[in-house]
Design a protein around this motif. Structure first.
Motif: not given
Lengths: 768, 159
Positions: B101-122
């Motif tokens: 879970g140590y990388c999780t907060p950063g990963m979650v935020l990176a994923a959120k930022a991605l999905l905010d700009s691209n709802r269905s990424p490859s």
């Protein structure tokens, strides 16, 4: 039997804490009035300390304590269970490697502590240093610990059967020389700890550790304290992988807190980690393997020279593991082994997922492929012909109750498309396969004890808490234990708490290493939950007015076996039980002592060290880029005999994560160390696998149902990378006909090998 | 070292902080704002553990000076679940994408930022978005699965 909560891939019961950022990790923990520590490290690889002057550092505003070797107990100590004491908490007379702990500072901020380090003057009288263990063994090499008389930290020499006769009867004999490197565990959370002393002189330490028990044992010795005056409270770990057992940072922070008279927190920088962690033991192997025409192994000979580093942590038992375990994979009876762990002026090497096995499996499983090639037998086939089977007693006296190796071989090969890919070979692509095994608890780790204890507490509100001495290191052990207690008590696992380990509260458990936590700890939790249920059943008997033996349990209800309408809920029973006991909770106790295991013979290393042995086979397809030398893993099928998957989702996670570490080990990672210390001390220079590099990954769970495991479960986490490097090396041979003998196979090394082959053969590579 | 007074909005609340010119945004968040969900893994911008969103974009907070964040909108992991778990957080749990879970907060935020700009990424777009985030536990597969689950959920919700 229908199982409700074990065997289900439920998500982690603590994941919500982690995805919300609420989980307090070791690096997040703080106490009021806490100071911050930093460590001054040696800048030279081997030297006498002529003078240390801390005056200027002590005068810096905000500095509360400065300590050197003179503030440490004089006696030497070592980690739990090891025979040779060769360390002091800070260097006293000599430093042994670049990174060695020389002094430490506690200040009101980390910045001030760092500034103070620069004000400490150390004068060294440099001594000749040695970095290669083979060089360090030679006559005339600089001796690190003069009091020990030589650089040999441990030595093994044993024979099984008649190797000479075995080799004489062979149709083919192959020989190989292999080298493996030092690698860092690279847990994302660096080492850290907080220490505080009570008014009565008792030490409490908050440590993200794999073993509170071993920490207490070792630090009591190191600090000259009675173990009852040392309390270790485990904090959640941001990764461990073997690297978070005993570590000098912990007793250093204890000494700083004592001198400063305030709690102190000390966290490694990433550079500290790479410079002065406890990396994987590097090893050199000289192997000979003989076989009959039909592929039957006849005899094996191995010499291992391992780098112990500057101090003895767990390299000696790791050497035993590297020297013995892989022999139990196959029915091979004639073995001769000699091995040495040798001091060098490098970081002390120690545990990293696999405990010597990724090293030796790389060497042995590569040699098997060489023999298969020599005999003209398919690498899969030669393994199937020799594979150990359930019921075998191996050359080292290991009793194999459940062996899923044959299944693992077949299933991983099938998932990879072994036959098809062998038939339709593509240029620069190849397939490779390698087996491995591990233990579920290693009886020979500590001389005096093995086993695990657990308590399951059920209070009047039917709130259930599991206490174990085995820490969750991030792999999901708390969820596993909750599932086990849930299964026995008929309560959903997410309604069960699993406490962090605290040496004042938790039962004794040696810790989470040697793949022991699920098997030994899980059994103990199961027994404790059954004991709690037995006590609850007695209360239910009182409530229902029938004998306990006539009561059944299901769906959260105790009921009369004869008349299911006579029933009382678990919750009501717990309430009543608490009232009847004057408010005391029900506490179920469980202990599990692995049956039929022995301390191995100190000389011959013979004996059954574990109650259950997990197996795995990794099958990979790689592509070698002839222009760049880059080796890409395209597909990775990993079949793991884990006995029984208590949580298939978490099990897959272990396999995928371990395999990925294996890819890093095989292709990229290496601590480059020498007279300057670690030269690649950052994630930019020391590359670990990234998302974009991941192959298609197929985890396969093979369930051989071990009679000693809880519900049949064996270890899993460590074998997840034991076989990877060998599988990749074997696939490289299949792709380009080059036998890789040294890892990591970086693009540069691969390109050199390709160019050499081109030179010798004088024609462009025909791609295998 | 000079002191500066800066105004930042962290997770929707404006606050004024007194910072040194050398303080990083990471130290501001962890030490001054007391939000320890943002993790420190290397302090040199090489692991992604300290990722936060600055005006909606993922940033290694260890590489950004606190003074540079003056006037910025910062979202840390604690700011994502004000109204219950964000679909990305739930997906990380459900997919088994969380080990230590140590990388999780950063990963979650990176994923959120991605999905905010691209709802269905490859798959490749997901891998690119998290390529600067090191995870030593999972092998990334279940993290990629989690982003796909979250993508599906967000598309269904039409949010």
């Amino acid at each position: 039997m229908q199982r409700r909560w074990v065997g289900k891939g439920i998500p982690s019961i603590v994941a919500a804490e982690k995805v919300t950022g609420k989980m307090v990790f070791g690096t997040d923990f703080a106490l009021p009035g806490m100071l911050y520590g930093k460590v001054l490290r040696s800048t030279v690889p081997h030297a006498r300390i002529k003078r240390i002057d801390t005056t200027k550092a002590e005068r810096l505003l905000g500095v509360k304590a400065v300590i050197t070797g003179a503030d440490c107990p004089e006696h030497k100590y070592t980690v739990a269970g090891q025979p040779v004491a060769d360390m002091t908490i800070l260097a006293r007379e000599k430093v042994y490697y670049v990174g060695d702990e020389v002094a430490a500072v506690a200040a009101i901020s980390e910045d001030i502590a760092e500034e103070a380090l620069e004000l400490i003057e150390v004068e060294y009288e440099e001594l000749p240093a040695v970095f290669d263990p083979e060089e360090a063994m030679k006559e005339g090499a600089p001796i690190l610990h003069e009091e020990l008389g030589s650089n040999i930290a441990s030595h093994l020499d044993f024979v099984r059967g008649d190797p000479d006769e075995g080799f004489a009867s062979s149709d083919a004999i192959v020989e190989g020389h292999f080298e493996t490197q030092m690698v860092h565990q690279c847990y994302l959370e660096p080492h850290g700890a907080v220490a505080a002393w009570s008014g009565s002189g008792k030490l409490t330490m908050w440590i993200p550790t794999q073993s509170a028990t071993l920490c207490r044992m070792t630090y009591a010795k190191a600090l000259g304290l009675d173990p009852k005056d040392v309390r270790i409270i485990q904090l959640p770990l941001g990764g461990a992988f073997g690297g978070k057992l005993e570590y000098k940072l912990h007793p250093i922070v204890a000494l700083l807190a004592k001198k400063a008279g305030a709690p102190v927190k000390l966290v490694n920088s990433r550079r500290d980690e790479f410079l002065a962690g406890t990396p994987r033991v590097p090893m050199k192997f000289y192997v000979r393997l003989g076989g009959k025409k039909d592929g039957t192994f006849t005899a094996k000979e191995m010499r291992i020279i391992a780098g112990n580093g500057a101090y003895t942590y767990y390299a000696p038992p790791i050497l035993v593991s590297a020297a013995t375990r892989h022999d139990c994979l196959y029915r091979i009876k004639n073995i001769r082994t000699k091995a040495w762990a040798v001091y060098t002026n490098q970081p002390a090497t120690s545990c990293f997922r696999g405990f010597g096995n990724p090293q030796s499996h790389f060497a042995f499983e590569s040699t098997i492929d060489m023999l298969a090639h020599e005999l003209g037998i398919d690498p899969l086939e030669i393994r199937l012909r020799n594979a150990s089977q359930s019921g075998d007693v191996t050359a080292h006296g290991w009793k194999m109750y459940s062996v899923g190796l044959t299944d693992c071989l077949k299933k991983s090969a099938e998932a990879l498309g072994w036959e098809e890919k062998k038939k339709n070979k593509k240029p620069y692509r190849g397939v490779g396969i390698a087996s491995c095994l591990h233990v579920s608890g290693n009886r020979s780790f500590l001389p005096f004890f093995d086993g695990s204890g657990a308590m399951v507490r059920v209070d009047g509100d039917c709130h259930v808490t599991v206490y174990s001495g085995e820490p969750d290191v991030g792999q999901g052990l708390r969820t596993t234990f909750a599932q086990i207690a849930a299964e026995e008590l008929g309560i959903p696992p997410w309604d069960i708490e699993v406490a962090l380990v605290d040496t004042e509260i938790s039962p004794h458990g040696l810790g989470t290493y040697a793949d022991r936590a699920t098997t030994l700890g899980g059994n103990a939790v199961r027994i404790a939950a059954m004991d709690a249920k037995r006590q609850l059943r007695e209360t239910a008997a009182q409530i229902l007015g029938i004998a306990a033996g006539e009561i059944s349990f299901g769906d959260g209800m105790f009921y009369s076996s004869d008349d299911p309408e006579r029933k009382v809920s678990l919750a009501e029973t717990a309430r009543k039980a608490s009232y009847l006991r004057g408010g005391a909770p029900i506490v179920g106790h469980g202990t599990f002592i692995p049956p039929d295991v022995v301390m191995i013979d100190p000389k011959t290393k013979y004996g059954n060290i574990s109650c259950a042995y997990p197996f795995a086979v990794h099958a990979v397809e790689v592509e070698v880029d002839p222009e760049t030398g880059n080796v890409k893993v395209l597909k990775f099928a990993a079949a793991h005999d884990l006995g029984y998957a208590i949580n298939p989702l978490a099990s897959e996670g272990q396999i995928e994560g371990g395999g990925t570490q294996g890819i890093g080990y095989a292709l990229r990672e290496e601590l480059v160390t020498g007279s300057l210390g670690t030269e690649n001390a950052s994630f930019r220079a020391y590359e670990i696998p990234r998302a974009s590099e991941m192959p298609e990954f197929v985890p396969i769970l093979v369930e051989s149902n071990d009679p000693n495991g809880p519900y049949g479960a064996k270890g899993l986490g460590e074998p997840a990378l034991n076989a990877t490097a060998a599988a990749i090396a074997n696939a490289i041979f299949d792709a380009v006909g080059i036998r890789v003998t040294r890892i990591p196979v970086t693009p540069e090394r691969m390109l050199n090998l390709l160019n050499e082959k081109l030179k010798t053969e004088g024609k462009p590579l025909s791609s295998g | 070292m000079s002191k500066h007074s800066i105004m930042v909005n962290i997770n929707g609340s404006d606050a004024e902080y007194e910072v040194d010119s050398s303080d990083t945004l990471l130290s501001l968040i962890r030490e001054k704002a007391g939000l320890t969900g943002t993790k420190q893994g290397c302090n040199t911008g090489e692991c992604g553990s300290c990722t936060v969103l600055v005006n909606g974009k993922p940033v290694n907070s260890c590489l950004m000076l606190a003074v540079e964040a003056d006037g910025a909108q910062i979202t840390t992991i604690e700011g994502l679940s004000a109204n219950g778990l964000h679909p990305v957080q739930q997906a990380f749990i459900d997919a088994g994408a969380v080990q230590c879970g140590y990388c999780t907060p950063g990963m979650v935020l990176a994923a959120k930022a991605l999905l905010d700009s691209n709802r269905s990424p490859s798959d490749d777009e997901i891998k690119r978005a998290i390529d600067g985030h090191l995870c030593r536990c999972t092998g990334y597969k279940k993290i990629i699965d989690a982003v796909k689950i979250a993508s599906k959920k967000l598309l269904e919700e039409g949010s």
